[in-house]
Design a protein around this motif. Structure first.
Motif, short mmCIF file in Angstrom:
data_model
loop_
_atom_site.label_atom_id
_atom_site.label_comp_id
_atom_site.label_asym_id
_atom_site.label_seq_id
_atom_site.Cartn_x
_atom_site.Cartn_y
_atom_site.Cartn_z
N MET A 135 45.10 22.22 56.58
CA MET A 135 46.29 21.58 56.35
C MET A 135 47.13 20.98 57.98
O MET A 135 46.97 19.56 57.55
CB MET A 135 47.58 23.35 56.94
CG MET A 135 47.13 23.86 55.47
SD MET A 135 48.27 22.88 54.57
CE MET A 135 49.65 24.92 55.34
N GLU A 136 46.95 21.05 59.51
CA GLU A 136 47.11 20.08 60.53
C GLU A 136 46.79 18.90 60.69
O GLU A 136 47.24 18.33 61.09
CB GLU A 136 47.14 21.35 61.73
CG GLU A 136 47.89 22.69 61.83
CD GLU A 136 47.07 23.48 63.08
OE1 GLU A 136 47.84 24.68 63.17
OE2 GLU A 136 46.60 23.17 63.86
N ARG A 137 45.05 19.51 59.97
CA ARG A 137 44.87 17.71 60.87
C ARG A 137 43.96 17.68 59.63
O ARG A 137 43.43 16.10 59.67
CB ARG A 137 43.15 18.22 61.22
CG ARG A 137 43.07 19.19 62.16
CD ARG A 137 42.41 19.01 63.04
NE ARG A 137 42.04 20.02 64.55
CZ ARG A 137 41.05 20.68 65.50
NH1 ARG A 137 39.80 19.77 64.76
NH2 ARG A 137 41.29 21.19 66.14
N GLY A 138 44.39 17.41 58.17
CA GLY A 138 44.43 16.82 56.66
C GLY A 138 42.77 17.09 56.96
O GLY A 138 42.14 16.24 56.09
N SER A 139 41.50 17.51 57.15
CA SER A 139 40.72 17.92 57.28
C SER A 139 40.26 18.73 55.67
O SER A 139 41.19 19.13 55.06
CB SER A 139 39.72 18.93 58.27
OG SER A 139 40.17 18.37 59.47
N THR A 140 38.83 18.42 55.56
CA THR A 140 38.31 19.20 54.20
C THR A 140 37.84 20.79 54.35
O THR A 140 36.94 20.23 55.22
CB THR A 140 37.35 18.22 53.19
OG1 THR A 140 38.12 16.51 53.17
CG2 THR A 140 37.25 18.41 52.28
N MET A 141 37.72 21.52 53.65
CA MET A 141 37.39 22.76 53.98
C MET A 141 36.19 22.65 53.04
O MET A 141 36.39 22.36 52.21
CB MET A 141 37.87 23.86 53.89
CG MET A 141 37.76 25.10 53.62
SD MET A 141 37.64 26.20 55.09
CE MET A 141 38.84 27.16 54.25
N ILE A 142 34.75 23.34 53.43
CA ILE A 142 34.10 23.24 52.39
C ILE A 142 33.43 24.98 52.98
O ILE A 142 33.06 25.33 53.41
CB ILE A 142 32.84 22.24 53.04
CG1 ILE A 142 32.90 20.44 53.26
CG2 ILE A 142 30.63 22.33 51.78
CD1 ILE A 142 32.21 19.87 53.17
N PRO A 143 33.62 25.65 51.22
CA PRO A 143 33.45 26.77 51.09
C PRO A 143 32.26 26.59 50.64
O PRO A 143 30.94 26.36 50.94
CB PRO A 143 34.33 27.57 49.47
CG PRO A 143 33.83 25.83 49.01
CD PRO A 143 34.02 24.34 49.81
N PRO A 144 31.34 27.73 51.39
CA PRO A 144 29.67 28.86 51.78
C PRO A 144 29.63 28.66 50.10
O PRO A 144 27.43 28.39 50.24
CB PRO A 144 29.76 29.78 51.98
CG PRO A 144 31.25 30.58 51.82
CD PRO A 144 32.10 29.16 52.23
N TYR A 145 29.79 28.89 48.85
CA TYR A 145 29.80 28.77 47.64
C TYR A 145 30.35 28.75 46.35
O TYR A 145 29.40 27.46 45.49
CB TYR A 145 28.75 30.56 47.27
CG TYR A 145 29.61 31.79 47.88
CD1 TYR A 145 30.23 32.13 46.14
CD2 TYR A 145 29.84 32.18 48.82
CE1 TYR A 145 31.04 32.81 47.04
CE2 TYR A 145 30.07 33.48 48.91
CZ TYR A 145 31.64 33.43 48.00
OH TYR A 145 31.61 34.54 48.57
#
Lengths: 321, 321
Positions: A135-145
């Motif tokens: 949220m803070e950085r606008g990054s993308t989370m990549i989930p493990p599965y």
């Protein structure tokens, strides 16, 4: 279902420059122990030491340059974190890996050496912390599965092994959230109508066995197991329908059989793998998956990341044998 | 010289039904450590756990039915004895393996399980005892290296690896009496004019380094080394001229580098081998064989027979690193 063999084919072309085609080894020395013709897909020899790079790389390669510039985040103390750190570096993106404070020093070091930022927190807070960073950085989370691109990337392993030996009768896959077994089962069934696919999970955490019985993903209680890469308590919501559609059966495996499998693979097969990767061999040793003398059975050896000191756990396996 | 590539080609056809074609693995994880593109010929995955079956089988298959009926004898506590026991069983012949009383219980057991008779004696008397048995029973003694059929059988490994990767720049072979390196160097040079072949031997027993300097086979003093499969004190008389003609150079390697090689192969490459089999990796780690970043270098991993307790010796390697 929004998941087809075509996505796996596309993933394969996309990730080809970044991952290795790992060998499918015919290990005759194990035949007498397992009662079948033994093949192992040696994903322990994959870059970053585990299959996880396939899915991580496939997801990273779908990001736009703009998304890449805002960075990638993953919550993982293990093979997924290492794969994300490596994949981000390949694309010149910043990666943040959120790890529990208790993670082994060697794992932190390996991830930092790949140029990723490591953020430490209490174990139960790790997803929350990762989401806050996104949220803070606008990054993308990549989930493990629990993600179609990740699952499609893992599935490329299934296409490879069916090309390497089209006559395989059975493929046995370690299972946790369902990214690997979802992808592999869909891949195998897309190219073969004569090959059975089985999952193997720790008997301490039978999330697929229980969920398939219930007809929907259920949460199993957290219990300890030596399968430290197979710790999810519930099937992924995107993985479950794929697994339900394509997998022929599940075995739940007790730790001593998994360790015995690891010992056999090492001392007779000459291949080193982490305990979780040997759970399929354990399943056959424990008599939980039907195999016959003439069957060509492929065990997916999902990873090989362990420290020398961890070989000590095989002493227990030797006592058990 | 009564030894040509043709004998190796013939050996290959002869032994094909009895030995496995072992994989040539591309182990990218080792490139950074060794400064070249690393390939390993995984002969540790051969039947009976070592290359020795190739030569033993080739010699056994040249015996007449009459000779087979009078039995086969070998003096060996290690991989050669195990290969002879296995080969004899394949042909329905009786085998006697003469072993030192001090040989580990596990090795005696493995050979007896293959149906061979084990005769125990004091270590220095073992060849004398073996010859007496041959005289008494009319049996055939099969030597571990100093024999053209044995050397031709070992050479089949060289033909295989050049087919598996014709672009190899360098092949590095563990050396003792010279059966393996004689056969492999003759095979490689018979099919490639761009591939260098190097031998690696323990610095405690530099029988080839010294003999090549002297221009003839010389005896080196017995000294201790952890390379327990590379103990001959003098090149074989039939092997020496072949080695002299075809091998580009020899490295003598100190035990700690060999152990470090074994540790790297196991922990980074995920392949388990016995210490002697890792001496070529040790040679490059020690800077004794020239390799470049673009070179495709094949390390012949000659065997993988060791007990779990022997992994303890890697603790020394870890300290050394």
């Amino acid at each position: 279902m929004e998941f087809t063999g075509k996505q796996i084919q596309e993933a394969r072309e996309r990730i080809a420059p970044f991952v290795d085609e790992t060998p499918l080894l015919r290990l005759k020395a194990l035949d007498a122990y397992l009662g079948c013709q033994v093949y192992v897909k040696a994903e322990c020899m994959q870059k970053t030491g585990a299959f996880k790079l396939r899915g991580a790389m496939n997801r990273i390669l779908t990001l736009t340059d703009e998304e890449l510039s805002r960075g990638i985040v993953a919550a993982s103390s293990g093979n997924h974190g290492r794969a994300i750190a490596y994949g981000a570096r390949m694309k010149g993106a910043r990666a943040v890996i959120v790890m529990p404070r208790t993670a082994p020093e060697a794992k932190k070091k390996a991830i930092m050496e790949l140029g990723a930022e490591v953020v430490l927190c209490e174990a139960p807070e790790r997803f929350e912390v990762a989401e806050r960073i996104c949220m803070e950085r606008g990054s993308t989370m990549i989930p493990p599965y629990d993600d179609y691109d990740v699952m499609a990337g893992q599935g490329t392993l299934g296409l490879e092994l069916m090309e390497q030996c089209p006559e395989l009768s059975t493929v046995i896959v370690p299972a946790s959230g369902g990214g690997l077994i979802g992808g592999v089962s869909a891949a195998v069934k897309s190219v073969s109508d004569h090959t059975k696919v089985y999952g193997a999970e720790p008997s301490a955490l039978p999330r697929y066995t229980e969920s398939l019985k219930a007809g929907e993903p259920v949460l199993v209680p957290m219990k300890k197991s030596l399968a430290d890469a197979l710790v999810s308590q519930r099937p992924g919501l995107k993985n479950f329908p794929v697994v339900k559609a394509y997998v022929d059966g599940f075995a739940s495996v007790d730790d001593p059989f998994m360790l015995k499998g690891m010992e056999l693979l090492l001392m007779e097969g000459k291949v080193l793998a982490e305990p979780s990767a040997c759970i399929g061999i354990g399943a056959v040793l424990e008599g939980r998956i039907p195999v016959g003398k003439e069957d060509k059975v492929c065990f997916v050896i999902s990873g090989g990341n362990l420290g020398f000191e961890q070989l000590e756990i095989l002493k227990d396996a030797a006592q058990f044998a």
